[in-house]
Design a protein around this motif. Structure first.
Motif, PDB file in Angstrom:
ATOM      1  N   HIS A   1       3.994   6.667  12.576  1.00  0.00           N
ATOM      2  CA  HIS A   1       3.680   5.282  12.225  1.00  0.00           C
ATOM      3  C   HIS A   1       4.903   4.541  11.684  1.00  0.00           C
TER       4      HIS A   1
ATOM      5  N   LYS B   1       0.859  -1.180   0.000  1.00  0.00           N
ATOM      6  CA  LYS B   1       0.000   0.000   0.000  1.00  0.00           C
ATOM      7  C   LYS B   1       0.893   1.226   0.000  1.00  0.00           C
TER       8      LYS B   1
ATOM      9  N   GLN C   1      -8.830  12.219   7.572  1.00  0.00           N
ATOM     10  CA  GLN C   1      -8.529  11.117   8.491  1.00  0.00           C
ATOM     11  C   GLN C   1      -7.278  10.378   8.005  1.00  0.00           C
TER      12      GLN C   1
ATOM     13  N   ILE D   1       6.645   5.058   9.000  1.00  0.00           N
ATOM     14  CA  ILE D   1       6.505   4.781   7.573  1.00  0.00           C
ATOM     15  C   ILE D   1       7.488   5.679   6.814  1.00  0.00           C
TER      16      ILE D   1
ATOM     17  N   ASP E   1      -4.421   9.759   9.320  1.00  0.00           N
ATOM     18  CA  ASP E   1      -3.778   8.763  10.188  1.00  0.00           C
ATOM     19  C   ASP E   1      -4.402   7.390  10.015  1.00  0.00           C
ATOM     20  N   GLU E   2      -5.699   7.358   9.740  1.00  0.00           N
ATOM     21  CA  GLU E   2      -6.349   6.075   9.455  1.00  0.00           C
ATOM     22  C   GLU E   2      -5.875   5.521   8.111  1.00  0.00           C
TER      23      GLU E   2
ATOM     24  N   ARG F   1       3.155  13.101  10.214  1.00  0.00           N
ATOM     25  CA  ARG F   1       2.143  12.057  10.441  1.00  0.00           C
ATOM     26  C   ARG F   1       2.741  10.668  10.190  1.00  0.00           C
TER      27      ARG F   1
ATOM     28  N   LEU G   1      -3.043   5.842   6.873  1.00  0.00           N
ATOM     29  CA  LEU G   1      -1.662   5.381   6.999  1.00  0.00           C
ATOM     30  C   LEU G   1      -1.550   3.943   7.506  1.00  0.00           C
ATOM     31  N   ARG G   2      -2.611   3.414   8.044  1.00  0.00           N
ATOM     32  CA  ARG G   2      -2.548   2.038   8.563  1.00  0.00           C
ATOM     33  C   ARG G   2      -2.204   1.062   7.437  1.00  0.00           C
ATOM     34  N   ASN G   3      -1.244   0.220   7.717  1.00  0.00           N
ATOM     35  CA  ASN G   3      -0.787  -0.817   6.777  1.00  0.00           C
ATOM     36  C   ASN G   3      -0.159  -0.227   5.515  1.00  0.00           C
ATOM     37  N   THR G   4       0.270   1.031   5.584  1.00  0.00           N
ATOM     38  CA  THR G   4       0.947   1.651   4.449  1.00  0.00           C
ATOM     39  C   THR G   4       2.441   1.358   4.519  1.00  0.00           C
ATOM     40  N   SER G   5       3.023   1.028   3.370  1.00  0.00           N
ATOM     41  CA  SER G   5       4.446   0.703   3.309  1.00  0.00           C
ATOM     42  C   SER G   5       5.308   1.913   2.980  1.00  0.00           C
TER      43      SER G   5
END
Length: 367
Positions: free
Chosen positions: A295, A3, A257, A297, A259-260, A291, A262-266
């Motif tokens: 995480h 992602k 949103q 990233i 930050d949401e 941001r 960004l979840r599971n983002t590579s």
């Protein structure tokens, strides 16, 4: 499936944020067609502010007959979603609306911005979000205030009642005060067409206006961060409308949103037309970097021109890359088709970024 988020600011005078993003996405998918790529139009309050917000919240674009900075009739638009309006001041008071030989901040007015505000209020808007960027004016918002008084059929500001239940949020990365060596005139007026001789006059005019306003209201916001934004429009919003100032990119990312997302983002790819140490002063790429760092990233920064590379790397960007070959002329580099091709080629050749994003930070440290 990897992602990847692509969120690049506009390359001013060349491509919109959406166009830059699309060129990068094509480069990614040509290398890894199975990647999940999310592209987000972004802006810090200047050019592309409406496009970015429309992508974030949808809403309806409203066309309005207004006056440009030289009081010529034009059609500008803003965004409405329920009782919220999003205004990009460059639509009515922007520098790009005036030919270079016509630019003169001694006479340019923010009147059209006031007309946009009043149209939104007439349509029932109770929260007005204003992106401050790209203005042709240095009138401290006097033109905007005059337009509001005129539209309200009043003779003085004290008689205006239509704004009493309206909340204003101004979005800008500018923290300058209204007056002085770090103020609107001395820092920004030259790029709006002012001569060096005009600057002291513009600053004196702003100082006089702020002093009279302070006497009238009993408080003085000329020194508040952001008062110097958009030729002093920031001051007018702060002093006359009790506006809340915020970072444009943070406001947009919160609305998205982010930050949401960004979840599971590579990997995140961001950028702007020209990147240097000022990028770290609240501009789009830096807001995105902050941001993503929480995480852990990696973030790649691309730009048409790069200065202060080491400062950018020290701030946390995993890699900082110029899209243009060093021998390419500026005239050729700013052509949209050239820029799109170079973005595509750069992102496509960063194979290690796209194909092995989890290992990217370690590889960068070893490079």
């Amino acid at each position: 499936m990897r992602k990847i988020i692509v969120a690049i600011d506009s390359f001013k005078g060349c491509m919109t944020s959406a166009e830059v993003n699309q060129a990068a996405v094509k480069g990614i998918l040509a290398r890894t067609p199975d990647a999940e790529v999310i592209q987000i139009p972004v802006s810090d309050g200047g050019e592309g502010w409406l496009d970015a917000f429309q992508a974030a919240i949808s809403g309806e674009l409203v066309d309005v007959n207004v006056k440009d900075p030289l009081m010529r009739p034009i059609i500008a638009h803003y965004l409405i979603k329920k009782d919220t309006a999003v205004i990009e001041i460059a639509q009515a008071s922007g520098l790009t609306l005036i030919a270079p030989e016509e630019r003169n901040p001694l006479i340019a007015t923010s009147y059209g911005t006031g007309q946009l505000i009043m149209d939104a209020i007439r349509r029932g808007c109770k929260h007005i979000i204003v992106g401050l960027g790209g203005s042709a004016t240095s009138d401290c918002g006097i033109g905007m205030l005059r337009a509001i008084i005129d539209a309200s059929n009043c003779s003085t500001w004290d008689e205006v009642t239509s704004l009493r239940d309206v909340r204003f949020t101004i979005a800008t990365d500018v923290t300058n005060p209204l007056c002085g060596e770090n103020g609107a005139a001395y820092v920004f007026a030259l790029q709006k067409g002012a001569t060096p001789q005009m600057v002291p006059s513009l600053d004196a005019r702003a100082k006089q206006f702020a002093e009279k306003s302070a006497l009238h209201f009993g408080y003085d916001r000329q020194h508040v961060a952001g008062a110097g934004a958009a030729g002093g429009l920031g001051y007018a919003f702060l002093q006359y409308m009790n506006a809340e100032r915020c970072s444009g990119i943070d406001l947009l990312l919160d609305t998205l949103q982010f930050d949401e997302l960004l979840r599971n983002t590579s990997l995140v790819i961001t950028g702007e037309g020209s990147a240097d140490s000022q990028t770290l002063m609240g501009k789009v790429p830096y807001g995105i970097l902050q941001r993503a760092k929480t995480h852990q990233i990696p973030v790649v920064l691309i730009a048409g021109h790069i200065k202060d590379r080491q400062e950018l790397l020290n701030a946390g960007f995993s890699r900082v890359e110029c899209i243009n070959p060093p021998t390419l002329s500026i005239e050729e580099a700013i052509k949209p088709e050239t820029a799109k091709k170079n973005i595509y080629l750069l992102v496509n050749t960063l194979a290690v970024v796209v194909e092995n994003p989890k290992d990217y930070q370690q590889i960068t440290r070893q490079a």
